[in-house]
Design an enzyme around this catalytic site. Structure first.
Site, mmCIF file in Angstrom:
data_model
loop_
_atom_site.group_PDB
_atom_site.id
_atom_site.type_symbol
_atom_site.label_atom_id
_atom_site.label_comp_id
_atom_site.label_asym_id
_atom_site.label_seq_id
_atom_site.Cartn_x
_atom_site.Cartn_y
_atom_site.Cartn_z
ATOM 1 N N LEU A 118 0.878 -1.170 0.000
ATOM 2 C CA LEU A 118 0.000 0.000 0.000
ATOM 3 C C LEU A 118 0.908 1.209 0.000
ATOM 4 O O LEU A 118 1.851 1.289 0.797
ATOM 5 C CB LEU A 118 -0.913 -0.012 1.231
ATOM 6 C CG LEU A 118 -2.008 1.058 1.299
ATOM 7 C CD1 LEU A 118 -2.953 0.939 0.099
ATOM 8 C CD2 LEU A 118 -2.801 0.939 2.598
ATOM 9 N N ASP A 119 0.640 2.153 -0.896
ATOM 10 C CA ASP A 119 1.543 3.291 -1.068
ATOM 11 C C ASP A 119 1.771 4.058 0.227
ATOM 12 O O ASP A 119 0.908 4.120 1.105
ATOM 13 C CB ASP A 119 0.984 4.259 -2.119
ATOM 14 C CG ASP A 119 1.022 3.677 -3.520
ATOM 15 O OD1 ASP A 119 1.823 2.770 -3.773
ATOM 16 O OD2 ASP A 119 0.219 4.137 -4.365
ATOM 17 N N TYR A 120 2.937 4.666 0.313
ATOM 18 C CA TYR A 120 3.352 5.456 1.471
ATOM 19 C C TYR A 120 2.317 6.520 1.825
ATOM 20 O O TYR A 120 2.017 6.755 3.002
ATOM 21 C CB TYR A 120 4.698 6.107 1.134
ATOM 22 C CG TYR A 120 5.282 7.025 2.170
ATOM 23 C CD1 TYR A 120 5.726 6.541 3.395
ATOM 24 C CD2 TYR A 120 5.431 8.391 1.906
ATOM 25 C CE1 TYR A 120 6.293 7.387 4.341
ATOM 26 C CE2 TYR A 120 6.004 9.243 2.837
ATOM 27 C CZ TYR A 120 6.430 8.731 4.056
ATOM 28 O OH TYR A 120 6.986 9.579 4.994
#
Length: 236
Positions: free
Chosen positions: A42-44
């Site tokens: 999951l993206d930062y």
């Protein structure tokens, strides 16, 4: 006894990995359970549900697009989303790396969720709206690129669900053990059976190769007889 699956509500600006050399916050700041690894990323700058497991088969099934587990996102976009934009999202959006698969896209009321830190920048002259978007693939930063492509840039992105698992009753930054669903267990069993068949197939081919015919009494005399080489408590 703890299960082999963890649900985690990842906060904003946390890497979906356990180590880094750039000083950013990681999963290790929230979860200290040996041998568990993220099943997918999951993206930062995205928030919400992640699954972690200590079983390779579960990790592969959740992370691989081949199994097509639906992922549902709650997306705050800039502007009042239009019917035309929603229809584009449902039909597929042309991105630089290809056309996205049809998605489920619907308007939704602003969800009752935790405050993001830092909050989304508020601008009086520009309204925002929320949509629920469900996809079955995992192109890089796909949701953000999809909404931008139809004219509504993403301001906040929360992953609400992965398959049958959701964020319900799981505050930001917290995690919990859970039992694998029947669907997941069935997929694990099927995956393991396929892997065993693929491993056994070369052995069957080798054993089925025809051996040279020998006359009676010669086989034993000429056969080569030389031996062959052989849980910590939850961090909130």
């Amino acid at each position: 006894m703890p299960s082999n699956l963890i649900l985690f509500n990842k906060p904003f600006r946390v890497l979906s990995q356990f180590s880094t050399d750039d000083g950013k916050s990681t999963l290790a700041d929230f979860i200290n359970v040996p041998e568990f690894y993220a099943a997918g990323r999951l993206d930062y700058d995205s928030e919400g549900l992640m699954l972690l497991t200590n079983q390779g088969a579960i990790q592969h099934i959740v992370a691989s697009p081949n199994f097509k587990w639906p992922k549902t996102y709650w997306v705050q976009v800039e502007g009042e989303i239009t019917d035309a934009a929603l229809q584009q999202l449902r039909q597929g959006v042309e991105l630089k790396d290809g056309l996205t698969k049809p998605a489920q896209a619907e308007r939704m009321s602003a969800p009752d969720v935790w405050q993001r830190v830092p909050p989304v920048r508020h601008r009086e002259a520009i309204p925002t709206s929320w949509i629920s978007l469900q996809i079955k693939e995992g192109k890089n930063r796909q949701v953000r690129r999809m909404t931008a492509s139809v004219g509504f840039p993403t301001l906040r992105l929360i992953r609400y669900a992965i398959g049958p698992y959701t964020l319900d009753k799981l505050p930001s930054g917290e995690w919990t053990h859970t039992e694998p669903s029947t669907e997941l267990l069935n997929e694990v069993t099927h995956f393991e059976q396929q892997r065993k068949r693929k491993t056994a197939a070369p052995d069957r081919r080798r054993s089925s190769q025809k051996r040279p015919a020998v006359s009676h009494g010669e086989g034993m005399a000429k056969r080569n007889t030389r031996p062959q080489s052989a849980s910590r408590t939850r961090r909130k």
